[in-house]
Enzyme design. Sequence first.
Site, PDB file in Angstrom:
ATOM      1  CE  LYS A 132      -3.842  -0.697   2.488  1.00 25.56           C
ATOM      2  NZ  LYS A 132      -4.506  -0.834   3.789  1.00 25.56           N
ATOM      3  CG  PHE A 144     -19.179  12.436  10.015  1.00 27.02           C
ATOM      4  CD1 PHE A 144     -19.957  11.656  10.857  1.00 27.02           C
ATOM      5  CD2 PHE A 144     -18.457  13.491  10.569  1.00 27.02           C
ATOM      6  CE1 PHE A 144     -20.027  11.922  12.221  1.00 27.02           C
ATOM      7  CE2 PHE A 144     -18.526  13.771  11.925  1.00 27.02           C
ATOM      8  CZ  PHE A 144     -19.306  12.986  12.759  1.00 27.02           C
ATOM      9  CG  ASN A 147     -22.267   5.478  10.245  1.00 29.24           C
ATOM     10  OD1 ASN A 147     -22.468   6.415   9.478  1.00 29.24           O
ATOM     11  ND2 ASN A 147     -21.107   4.863  10.307  1.00 29.24           N
ATOM     12  CB  CYS A 193     -19.343   2.362   7.437  1.00 28.87           C
ATOM     13  SG  CYS A 193     -17.664   2.857   7.097  1.00 28.87           S
TER      14      CYS A 193
HETATM   15  C1  UDX Z   1     -21.507   5.580   5.356  1.00 33.78           C
HETATM   16  C2  UDX Z   1     -21.945   6.953   5.867  1.00 33.78           C
HETATM   17  O1  UDX Z   1     -22.804   7.568   4.901  1.00 33.78           O
HETATM   18  C3  UDX Z   1     -20.740   7.804   6.146  1.00 33.78           C
HETATM   19  O2  UDX Z   1     -21.138   9.062   6.683  1.00 33.78           O
HETATM   20  C4  UDX Z   1     -19.830   7.081   7.140  1.00 33.78           C
HETATM   21  O3  UDX Z   1     -18.660   7.837   7.368  1.00 33.78           O
HETATM   22  C5  UDX Z   1     -19.455   5.715   6.596  1.00 33.78           C
HETATM   23  O4  UDX Z   1     -20.641   4.976   6.290  1.00 33.78           O
HETATM   24  P1  UDX Z   1     -20.669   4.643   3.011  1.00 33.78           P
HETATM   25  O5  UDX Z   1     -20.536   3.321   3.673  1.00 33.78           O
HETATM   26  O6  UDX Z   1     -19.581   5.137   2.111  1.00 33.78           O
HETATM   27  O7  UDX Z   1     -20.875   5.787   4.107  1.00 33.78           O
HETATM   28  O8  UDX Z   1     -21.985   4.569   2.123  1.00 33.78           O
HETATM   29  P2  UDX Z   1     -23.427   5.257   2.074  1.00 33.78           P
HETATM   30  O9  UDX Z   1     -23.478   6.203   0.966  1.00 33.78           O
HETATM   31  O10 UDX Z   1     -23.877   5.723   3.409  1.00 33.78           O
HETATM   32  O11 UDX Z   1     -24.308   3.980   1.646  1.00 33.78           O
HETATM   33  C6  UDX Z   1     -24.362   2.835   2.485  1.00 33.78           C
HETATM   34  C7  UDX Z   1     -25.230   1.769   1.883  1.00 33.78           C
HETATM   35  O12 UDX Z   1     -26.598   2.146   1.924  1.00 33.78           O
HETATM   36  C8  UDX Z   1     -24.927   1.437   0.420  1.00 33.78           C
HETATM   37  O13 UDX Z   1     -24.974   0.037   0.258  1.00 33.78           O
HETATM   38  C9  UDX Z   1     -26.059   2.099  -0.342  1.00 33.78           C
HETATM   39  O14 UDX Z   1     -26.340   1.477  -1.561  1.00 33.78           O
HETATM   40  C10 UDX Z   1     -27.206   1.942   0.658  1.00 33.78           C
HETATM   41  N1  UDX Z   1     -28.287   2.932   0.509  1.00 33.78           N
HETATM   42  C11 UDX Z   1     -28.032   4.253   0.681  1.00 33.78           C
HETATM   43  C12 UDX Z   1     -29.589   2.496   0.250  1.00 33.78           C
HETATM   44  O15 UDX Z   1     -29.854   1.298   0.110  1.00 33.78           O
HETATM   45  N2  UDX Z   1     -30.585   3.428   0.161  1.00 33.78           N
HETATM   46  C13 UDX Z   1     -30.365   4.753   0.320  1.00 33.78           C
HETATM   47  O16 UDX Z   1     -31.343   5.528   0.228  1.00 33.78           O
HETATM   48  C14 UDX Z   1     -29.048   5.183   0.575  1.00 33.78           C
END
Ligand code: UDX
Length: 437
Positions: free
Chosen positions: A35, A149, A212, A264
């Site tokens: 990495k 976040f 979260n 997450c």
């Molecule tokens: C999340 C938080 O948003 C972020 O603030 C934190 O720091 C880390 O965790 P991330 O895991 O990158 O971020 O993805 P996110 O955009 O939150 O989506 C998470 C999951 O939810 C994805 O699988 C996405 O497809 C799903 N999702 C999101 C839905 O199924 N419906 C929605 O309306 C939004």
Amino acid sequence: MRISVIGCGYLGAVHAVSMAKLGHDVIGIDVDEYKIAELQDGRAPFFEPGLEDLLEEVLETGRLRFTTSMAEAHGSKVHFVCVGTPQLKGEYAANLSYVDAAFSELLPFLSAGDVAVGKSTVPVGTAERLSALITAACPTATLAWNPEFLREGHAVKDTLTPDRFVYGVPAGPAGLSAQNSLDEVYAVPLSSGTPRLVVDYATSELVKSAANSFLATKISFINAMAEVCDASGADVTALADAIGLDDRIGRKFLHAGVGFGGGCLPKDIRSFMARAGELGADQALTFLKEVDSINMRRRTKVVELTRELCSGALLGKNVTVLGAAFKPSSDDVRDSPALSVAAQLQLQGATVTVTDPEAIENARRRFPELNYETNTTKAIAGADVILLVTEWPEYVDLDPVKTAELVADLKILDGRNALSPTAWRQAGWTYRGMGRP
Ligand code: UDX
């Protein structure tokens, strides 16, 4: 300011690059030699839009270097710890061994007045415990907790221009001095009005867990509504549009479908429940168990709907799965609903071909038994049923008429409610959404 960033995974690599972009002199440290070599050569070890360009840009300035030697943290004024806290195998709780190792290896290199800053998502109470270790090793060094976040796919923007900064600091002059150091680090975004909240350690840790949990709850809420829509013949996307117009509710994170995954949300709600249990507050979070169950039911629902589309039998059917990443603009397959569905279908006798613009290599490592095809047209050719499970634009924009010429049978399951049912039905397809009639 001279800054060290310990842990150069998703969070740390983006943080190191972003801090150099803000004008700081940054040393990125990780135990993973591959990495570090990749990053030092200007290559991002994972797919994140905009990261590689920014990495090259800041490497050229000479303000960013990478190393595997913790000793090089010595001389930095602020040390960010950005290592992962995955779910423990067979348990809900988070594995804190990487956080503990990072802090204990950093201790010998702390100097008077340094600030060690935790960015990882940790169970409430962790900062208090680590703070005692730091003060014992270097009485004038201070610990701050500054949760991150960032969303994958938007990580650079979320780091450079976040919605807010949260500083968890101890009371008194040490806390004030840590706060001033962090203000200096984030001077650029703070000057453009980014809100900054200064709280105690426990609150700062809980802010992340609560944020979260709220997001996961919002997604599972709309997915629960999708179940009721399925039972009653209503349309969950129209329902989400209508309730989302109430600005107390908002339309964001109300996309019903196969549910949430990633590195997450799933593990964070589980470790939050585990920690609440240890604190004797488990009743407060029993609803998260339901949030988790609703989410897991979505994956089963997609498998069942696929079986229905295959006239009741998956055996020998060619199923094409569009998407492997847990969401678009990412090559991350950790707890990906797409791969979970693909693997279940394969286990039940279907021949599953998975395609994805970025995540195939990661997917292949995780599920080598599935078939992978990088070319979308080839992946679709001869399919008895197509599943859209990660809403990459190239899949959402597929032309139903042209796609119809490639497949064996015109059946599509839209696991993200991202397609136009009318357009696909008009082209002759049997279209199924999630919570849509
Ligand atoms: C999340 C938080 O948003 C972020 O603030 C934190 O720091 C880390 O965790 P991330 O895991 O990158 O971020 O993805 P996110 O955009 O939150 O989506 C998470 C999951 O939810 C994805 O699988 C996405 O497809 C799903 N999702 C999101 C839905 O199924 N419906 C929605 O309306 C939004």
